[in-house]
Design a protein around this motif. Structure first.
Motif, PDB file in Angstrom:
ATOM      1  N   TYR A 135       0.618  -1.066   0.003  1.00  0.00           N
ATOM      2  CA  TYR A 135       0.011   0.575  -0.060  1.00  0.00           C
ATOM      3  C   TYR A 135       0.938   1.504  -0.230  1.00  0.00           C
ATOM      4  O   TYR A 135       0.219   2.276  -0.702  1.00  0.00           O
ATOM      5  CB  TYR A 135      -0.871   0.080   0.728  1.00  0.00           C
ATOM      6  N   ILE A 136       2.160   1.178   0.791  1.00  0.00           N
ATOM      7  CA  ILE A 136       2.780   2.052   1.130  1.00  0.00           C
ATOM      8  C   ILE A 136       4.221   2.060   0.481  1.00  0.00           C
ATOM      9  O   ILE A 136       5.258   1.212   1.149  1.00  0.00           O
ATOM     10  CB  ILE A 136       2.820   3.115   1.769  1.00  0.00           C
ATOM     11  N   PRO A 137       4.599   1.600  -1.019  1.00  0.00           N
ATOM     12  CA  PRO A 137       5.905   1.258  -0.856  1.00  0.00           C
ATOM     13  C   PRO A 137       7.239   2.375  -0.306  1.00  0.00           C
ATOM     14  O   PRO A 137       7.931   1.946  -1.043  1.00  0.00           O
ATOM     15  CB  PRO A 137       5.810   1.302  -2.760  1.00  0.00           C
ATOM     16  N   GLU A 138       6.792   3.522  -0.491  1.00  0.00           N
ATOM     17  CA  GLU A 138       7.395   4.313   0.186  1.00  0.00           C
ATOM     18  C   GLU A 138       8.403   3.903   0.956  1.00  0.00           C
ATOM     19  O   GLU A 138       9.461   4.911   1.485  1.00  0.00           O
ATOM     20  CB  GLU A 138       6.783   5.996   0.403  1.00  0.00           C
ATOM     21  N   ILE A 139       7.809   3.011   1.976  1.00  0.00           N
ATOM     22  CA  ILE A 139       8.422   2.395   3.656  1.00  0.00           C
ATOM     23  C   ILE A 139       9.937   1.823   2.398  1.00  0.00           C
ATOM     24  O   ILE A 139      10.435   2.162   3.305  1.00  0.00           O
ATOM     25  CB  ILE A 139       7.002   1.694   3.864  1.00  0.00           C
ATOM     26  N   ILE A 140       9.983   1.140   1.478  1.00  0.00           N
ATOM     27  CA  ILE A 140      10.890   0.964   1.032  1.00  0.00           C
ATOM     28  C   ILE A 140      11.988   1.515   0.888  1.00  0.00           C
ATOM     29  O   ILE A 140      12.860   1.972   1.166  1.00  0.00           O
ATOM     30  CB  ILE A 140      10.507   0.199  -0.159  1.00  0.00           C
ATOM     31  N   THR A 141      11.320   2.425  -0.130  1.00  0.00           N
ATOM     32  CA  THR A 141      12.072   4.495  -0.629  1.00  0.00           C
ATOM     33  C   THR A 141      12.806   4.980   0.766  1.00  0.00           C
ATOM     34  O   THR A 141      13.897   5.448   1.018  1.00  0.00           O
ATOM     35  CB  THR A 141      11.630   4.677  -1.290  1.00  0.00           C
ATOM     36  N   ARG A 192       0.277   6.015  14.473  1.00  0.00           N
ATOM     37  CA  ARG A 192       1.156   6.396  13.574  1.00  0.00           C
ATOM     38  C   ARG A 192       2.004   7.144  13.893  1.00  0.00           C
ATOM     39  O   ARG A 192       3.267   7.527  13.330  1.00  0.00           O
ATOM     40  CB  ARG A 192       0.789   6.871  12.344  1.00  0.00           C
ATOM     41  N   SER A 193       1.729   8.025  15.120  1.00  0.00           N
ATOM     42  CA  SER A 193       2.135   8.951  15.206  1.00  0.00           C
ATOM     43  C   SER A 193       3.688   8.699  16.162  1.00  0.00           C
ATOM     44  O   SER A 193       3.988   9.358  16.285  1.00  0.00           O
ATOM     45  CB  SER A 193       1.371  10.107  16.730  1.00  0.00           C
ATOM     46  N   ALA A 194       3.569   7.352  16.534  1.00  0.00           N
ATOM     47  CA  ALA A 194       4.069   6.472  17.421  1.00  0.00           C
ATOM     48  C   ALA A 194       5.789   5.856  16.269  1.00  0.00           C
ATOM     49  O   ALA A 194       6.226   5.746  17.031  1.00  0.00           O
ATOM     50  CB  ALA A 194       3.868   6.005  18.094  1.00  0.00           C
ATOM     51  N   ILE A 195       5.369   5.955  15.208  1.00  0.00           N
ATOM     52  CA  ILE A 195       5.838   5.016  14.367  1.00  0.00           C
ATOM     53  C   ILE A 195       7.129   6.561  13.476  1.00  0.00           C
ATOM     54  O   ILE A 195       6.201   7.355  12.681  1.00  0.00           O
ATOM     55  CB  ILE A 195       5.236   4.757  13.220  1.00  0.00           C
ATOM     56  N   SER A 196       7.972   6.102  13.637  1.00  0.00           N
ATOM     57  CA  SER A 196       9.272   7.302  12.691  1.00  0.00           C
ATOM     58  C   SER A 196       8.688   7.622  11.450  1.00  0.00           C
ATOM     59  O   SER A 196       8.550   8.630  10.696  1.00  0.00           O
ATOM     60  CB  SER A 196      10.115   7.438  13.229  1.00  0.00           C
ATOM     61  N   THR A 197       8.278   6.118  10.457  1.00  0.00           N
ATOM     62  CA  THR A 197       8.269   6.247   9.165  1.00  0.00           C
ATOM     63  C   THR A 197       7.425   7.098   8.642  1.00  0.00           C
ATOM     64  O   THR A 197       7.496   7.711   7.134  1.00  0.00           O
ATOM     65  CB  THR A 197       8.285   4.543   8.845  1.00  0.00           C
ATOM     66  N   PHE A 198       5.976   7.346   9.125  1.00  0.00           N
ATOM     67  CA  PHE A 198       5.043   8.184   9.102  1.00  0.00           C
ATOM     68  C   PHE A 198       4.865   9.826   8.539  1.00  0.00           C
ATOM     69  O   PHE A 198       5.074   9.789   8.697  1.00  0.00           O
ATOM     70  CB  PHE A 198       3.468   7.465   9.172  1.00  0.00           C
ATOM     71  N   SER A 199       6.509  10.193   9.810  1.00  0.00           N
ATOM     72  CA  SER A 199       6.118  11.648   9.782  1.00  0.00           C
ATOM     73  C   SER A 199       6.854  11.623   8.733  1.00  0.00           C
ATOM     74  O   SER A 199       7.553  13.061   8.261  1.00  0.00           O
ATOM     75  CB  SER A 199       7.323  11.404  10.951  1.00  0.00           C
ATOM     76  N   LYS A 200       7.784  10.971   8.173  1.00  0.00           N
ATOM     77  CA  LYS A 200       8.185  11.342   6.807  1.00  0.00           C
ATOM     78  C   LYS A 200       7.111  10.826   5.170  1.00  0.00           C
ATOM     79  O   LYS A 200       8.089  11.359   3.979  1.00  0.00           O
ATOM     80  CB  LYS A 200      10.099  10.615   6.679  1.00  0.00           C
ATOM     81  N   LEU A 201       6.153  10.226   5.246  1.00  0.00           N
ATOM     82  CA  LEU A 201       5.544  10.138   4.169  1.00  0.00           C
ATOM     83  C   LEU A 201       4.871  11.428   4.153  1.00  0.00           C
ATOM     84  O   LEU A 201       3.851  12.021   4.988  1.00  0.00           O
ATOM     85  CB  LEU A 201       4.985   9.035   4.344  1.00  0.00           C
TER      86      LEU A 201
END
Length: 246
Positions: A135-141, A192-201
């Motif tokens: 769903y969010i391939p940017e996670i890999i990026t 999501r607020s406690a997951i650093s990855t989401f702060s960058k999406l």
């Protein structure tokens, strides 16, 4: 630069409760160490309670969330540990190395201050990503440039042992892969607020709307329902241990 977790760490401790099953891996890896430095200690997750612990954390926000009874945290960074050589039996770092400005410098600092052992919980960027990346391939990026390759630890620390750390289906620690069997959790902004990855999406909302639609329609279960009976899953987390006394 203001530490990332000064910005996103509000209420972090409520959502990132250490999972006792993951903690058991870390406890075993620390072996007989009586004094332990926790680098990038955050709110104190996974700090042993039966050993002398010293904590180091760059974020004042995270230090402020450490509960009473835990070791006092020094404010500082992995790349410049304010401790003498061989000051501790072991040094540990839990899901933090990808936030460091210089992996090699930080690891060499951990090796400098630890007499016997370095223990690191991290994510292996070469492992298969779980369904959220569909769903969010940017996670890999995002991960690939910052997550150290597992071989890098041995190159810097010397011989290491690497162990798979499966994530329980009801994991209490809300890191990115913790909700692999609870897809609705990713729709919760507090999670999501406690997951650093989401702060960058930048455009997660559209992907999350697609996830919600697929959960409602049953498409998600058709695609990924085979994992719903699993008690735990390898979603890429690894424990890296360097025994410095051998």
């Amino acid at each position: 630069m203001k530490p990332l977790y000064d910005k996103i760490g509000v209420d972090y401790a409520k959502l990132r409760k250490p999972d006792l099953r993951i903690a058991a891996f870390i406890e075993r890896a620390l072996g007989a160490a009586r004094s332990v430095l926790n680098v990038g200690a955050g709110a104190g997750s996974y700090e042993p309670t039966d050993r002398a612990v010293t904590a180091l954390e760059p974020s004042a926000e995270m230090i402020g969330q450490r509960p009473p009874g835990l070791a006092k945290a020094h404010q500082g960074v992995a790349e410049a540990l304010p401790f003498a050589d061989n000051a501790f039996d072991a040094a540990m770092a839990v899901l933090t190395v990808h936030h460091w400005s210089n992996l090699k410098t930080g690891l060499l600092e951990m090796r400098r201050v630890a007499r016997h052992r370095v223990v690191i919980l991290t994510f292996d960027p070469a492992s298969p990503y779980f369904w959220l990346a569909d769903y969010i391939p940017e996670i890999i990026t995002l991960d690939q440039p910052i997550m150290p390759k597992i071989d890098a630890f041995a190159e810097i620390l010397g011989e290491t042992k690497v162990e798979i750390v499966p994530v329980p289906h009801d994991c209490t620690d809300g890191f990115l892969g913790a909700y692999w069997r609870r897809p609705y959790a990713y729709l919760n902004p507090d999670v999501r607020s406690a997951i650093s990855t989401f702060s960058k999406l930048d455009h997660a909302p559209s992907a999350l709307q697609q996830l919600e639609d697929d959960l409602t329609s049953g498409i998600w279960e058709e695609r990924y329902g085979n994992i719903l009976e699993a008690d735990s899953l390898d979603v890429g987390y690894r424990l890296v241990v360097a025994d410095l006394s051998t």
